[in-house]
Enzyme design. Structure first.
Site, PDB file in Angstrom:
ATOM      1  N   GLU A   1      11.085   2.044  -1.382  1.00 17.01           N
ATOM      2  CA  GLU A   1      11.236   2.421  -2.788  1.00 17.01           C
ATOM      3  C   GLU A   1      10.986   3.896  -2.971  1.00 17.01           C
ATOM      4  OE1 GLU A   1       8.606   0.101  -5.240  1.00 17.01           O
ATOM      5  OE2 GLU A   1       9.905  -1.660  -5.132  1.00 17.01           O
TER       6      GLU A   1
ATOM      7  N   ARG B   1       1.636 -17.651 -12.852  1.00 15.92           N
ATOM      8  CA  ARG B   1       0.403 -18.354 -13.231  1.00 15.92           C
ATOM      9  C   ARG B   1      -0.121 -17.737 -14.526  1.00 15.92           C
ATOM     10  NH1 ARG B   1      -1.199 -14.253  -9.475  1.00 15.92           N
ATOM     11  NH2 ARG B   1      -2.393 -12.710 -10.653  1.00 15.92           N
TER      12      ARG B   1
ATOM     13  N   LYS C   1       9.049 -10.117  -1.993  1.00 17.24           N
ATOM     14  CA  LYS C   1       9.414  -8.981  -2.857  1.00 17.24           C
ATOM     15  C   LYS C   1      10.888  -8.614  -2.788  1.00 17.24           C
ATOM     16  CE  LYS C   1       5.270  -6.263  -3.558  1.00 17.24           C
ATOM     17  NZ  LYS C   1       4.072  -6.503  -2.775  1.00 17.24           N
TER      18      LYS C   1
ATOM     19  N   HIS D   1      -6.636  -1.633  -6.250  1.00 17.85           N
ATOM     20  CA  HIS D   1      -5.758  -2.729  -6.663  1.00 17.85           C
ATOM     21  C   HIS D   1      -6.492  -3.870  -7.347  1.00 17.85           C
ATOM     22  CE1 HIS D   1      -2.675  -0.491  -4.686  1.00 17.85           C
ATOM     23  NE2 HIS D   1      -3.382  -0.481  -3.576  1.00 17.85           N
TER      24      HIS D   1
END
Ligand code: MV4
Length: 670
Positions: A200, A297, A116, A235
């Site tokens: 963040e 993907r 990330k 999620h």
């Protein structure tokens, strides 16, 4: 174009790829584990190769075995689907080394998006907006605390190697920071072997909006607009749609451009998705979206994009991988109407979405057409096993606008008939029909906010359901007797509760959840039955069992047609949008069910005990959590079915348990 490809996947996505390959005249090779020898994807492919036992580590994750299968069958390229090896850079390289094409991006692009922090830095250089924060190398706790204070509370700590919400901690104030940091680092180290984190600004009301991108090997890249996947549970995406409700044209252009820049910045080729998080605390604003990650993907939810653009993304993948340019330019692409996808899962919303494994005794999807598409890897009679994801199908609907598409979704979901496993269809119907969802009031907290509306407690059977179940039992008994009897018209071959000197009657005992219900049936002269239920209810019922497993019934003046499944003692009634299970209790065999109903708590599937939450001798309330199991990579809580005393704990934390193993003996009251 390739002459033959191998699909390194299973289930619906393998079937999906085979469908397009066949249409393009490309031969297909499936691979399968022992659990999938009879699976739909194997039946659909031109040929198939066994790659190992059921567990994915020994089959679908075996890169070497799969490459060997491709070589042995003369396949020229490998389509990885999603999950499994689809985002594995080493697999892409190993294919190239074996002289095979990977129907996916270059290994370097997969790697660029793997971590990330590094991905964010790359994106920032390419002028793609990222969430304000810190994603540098300094991992010193005091330094990070200083950065967090600079960013401003609340702050989100994310493991750089994280995914699916793992290794994420929200922190609201400085005094909580170091403990949360240690937690995120520990989770990152345990789950991904990497304890590095980034910080963040925490967005209070986010929406998940992603852009479908496509790039070819000539350096062209386009986007195929956005999908909104804000409705998630832990999620896991539940409903996806395209376009995003309320998306201003200017924001769509800005996000599309940012996504294409992201793809170009890493030399992308093929299908990819750039995930953004949009801060919707003041509605959708063109300057309030931020890069989250890129999925390198084809995604589960790609069909909604296909439905609004009229394009076949698997065809695009095959063409691009074979070296052809993109079929269309950006200006050729348009959004037409609205599409919604629902993921139909074998899971029980009333048991905290516990996966439900078992045989799909009855599986009747809605009729497909221009408005309704079903992508599935299973057929009636197949099983949902604990080895793989318990998704039964993706239901995709299209219509001219969002309101019409949501109504279509409700109808198509109600048409679905599934018996043998518990499914989330009622939950999906509630979601698709929820007024706040219809109003486009979306964010990632939607399901939690409306939990009570979406997962109401299970309802008991009403008089109609009881009469239908009784009718089904009588009709089935009549059929069995007629088949068995040599003279079907003999009085001994009738099911009419015939008694000497009395009108024919009978009693049926049903168990509905925890409730026992006795029905009295009067056999009427014309072949109908009068069903007397609880609280003085009484319905006249007649009808017929049809060859397709449905029941045509007349209850008093009402005509009904519904699906019926008989699974041992269970009668499953499948009415539009509702599934009702009633267990026929044989009074002569009383006691059987008592043991299963009270007393013992059993493992719903094989797994490991991760936590024991009570001690022997403890008094527990109905619904109280007793034990936590880990199975299929998820945690399942075993709760008390009723108030009672823990008589015996059969397992400790760390123990492996088999399917159906007795975990806890509970002495329930009454
Ligand atoms: C966030 C966030 C709020 N602020 N980042 C969750 C998984 C990962 N892909 C990103 N996630 C989030 N990142 C900031 N700065 C909230 C989430 C989040 C979320 C995001 C998308 C869809 C569902 C979600 C559910 C909970 C939290």
């Amino acid at each position: 174009m390739f002459r033959k490809i191998l699909i390194a996947n299973r289930g619906e996505i393998a079937c999906r790829v085979i469908r397009t390959a066949r249409r393009l005249g490309v031969a297909t090779v499936a691979v399968y584990s022992d659990a999938d020898a009879g699976a739909r994807h194997v039946a659909l492919a031109d040929e198939a190769v066994r790659i190992g036992p059921a567990p994915v580590r020994e089959s679908y994750l075996r890169a070497e075995t799969i490459i060997e299968a491709a070589r042995a069958t003369g396949a020229e390229a490998v389509h990885p689907g999603y999950g499994f090896l689809s985002e594995n850079a080493e697999f892409a390289e190993a294919l190239a080394a074996a002289g095979l094409s990977f129907i996916g991006p270059p290994a370097s692009a997969i790697r660029a998006m793997g971590l990330k922090g590094a991905a964010k830095a790359l994106m920032q250089q390419a002028s793609v907006p990222v969430v304000p924060g810190y994603h540098g190398d300094n991992q010193d706790a005091d330094f990070l605390l200083g950065e967090a204070a600079r960013i401003g509370w609340p702050v989100l700590i994310k493991a750089v190697a994280g995914g699916g919400g793992k290794g994420m901690r929200r922190v609201d104030k400085a005094t909580d920071f170091k403990a949360a940091l240690a937690g995120a680092q520990r989770e990152g180290a345990n789950a991904f072997g990497n304890d590095r984190v980034l910080l963040e600004k925490y967005l209070i009301k986010p929406r998940h909006i992603e852009i479908q991108v496509f790039a070819d090997s000539q350096g062209n890249a386009v986007h195929l607009f956005e999908r909104d996947c804000s409705v998630q549970r832990r999620h896991q995406k539940v409903l996806e749609e395209a376009p995003a409700p309320g998306m201003p044209a200017e924001m769509r252009r800005a996000m599309g451009e940012a996504a294409v820049n992201a793809a170009k910045a890493i030399g992308y080729v093929g299908a990819g998705t750039v995930e953004f998080i949009a801060d919707v605390s003041d509605g959708l604003k063109p300057d309030r979206f931020y890069f989250m990650e890129m999925n390198t993907r084809l995604q589960v939810e790609h069909p909604v994009t296909e439905m609004i653009t009229g394009q076949d993304l698997v065809e695009w993948q095959l063409r691009v991988a074979a070296g052809a340019p993109l079929p269309l330019r950006q200006d050729d692409l348009r959004i037409d109407g609205h599409a919604v996808e629902a993921r139909i899962y074998a899971e029980d919303p009333n048991r905290n979405f516990l996966p439900s494994v078992g045989k799909l005794h009855r599986l009747r999807p809605p009729v497909e057409g221009p408005h309704v598409r079903v992508d599935t890897g299973v057929r009636e009679g197949d099983s949902v096993t604990p080895f793989y994801d318990p998704m039964i199908a993706k239901l995709i609907v299209w219509d001219v606008d969002r309101g019409a598409a949501l109504r279509r979704m409700g109808q198509a979901l109600a048409e679905y008939q599934i018996a043998g496993v518990t499914t989330n269809t009622a939950f999906l119907i509630a979601l698709a029909g929820h007024p706040a969802f219809a109003a486009g009031d979306l964010d990632t907290g939607f399901i939690e906010r409306f939990h009570a509306d979406l997962i109401p407690p299970r309802e008991g059977a009403d008089a109609t359901a009881l009469a239908l179940a009784a009718l089904a039992v009588v009709l089935q008994r009549r059929r069995e007797v007629q088949v068995a009897a040599s003279d079907p018209w003999s009085p001994w071959a009738q099911v009419n509760g015939w008694r000497l000197n009395d009108q024919g009657y009978d009693e049926l005992l049903f168990r509905d959840g925890e409730r026992d219900i006795t029905l009295r049936l009067d056999y009427l002269a014309d072949g109908a039955i009068q069903v007397h239920g609880p609280q003085g209810s009484s319905l006249r019922a007649e009808g017929a069992l049809c060859a397709d497993g449905s029941l045509e019934a007349v209850l008093d003046e009402r005509r009904l047609k519904l699906g019926i499944a008989r699974l041992g003692a269970d009668i499953v009634l499948l009415r539009p949008g509702s599934v009702q299970k009633l267990t026929l209790v044989d009074p002569r065999a009383a006691g059987d069910l008592d043991e299963a109903g009270g007393g013992a708590l059993t493992a719903p599937m094989p797994g490991k005990v991760v936590q024991v939450l009570v001690a022997e001798g403890a008094m527990v309330e109905k619904g109280q959590a007793l034990m936590v199991l880990e199975a299929m990579k998820m945690e399942h809580t075993i709760a008390a079915p009723a108030r009672g005393k823990v008589a015996k704990l059969h397992f400790n934390a760390g123990d492996q348990v088999g399917d159906g193993a007795t975990l806890i003996a509970l002495e329930t009251e009454g």
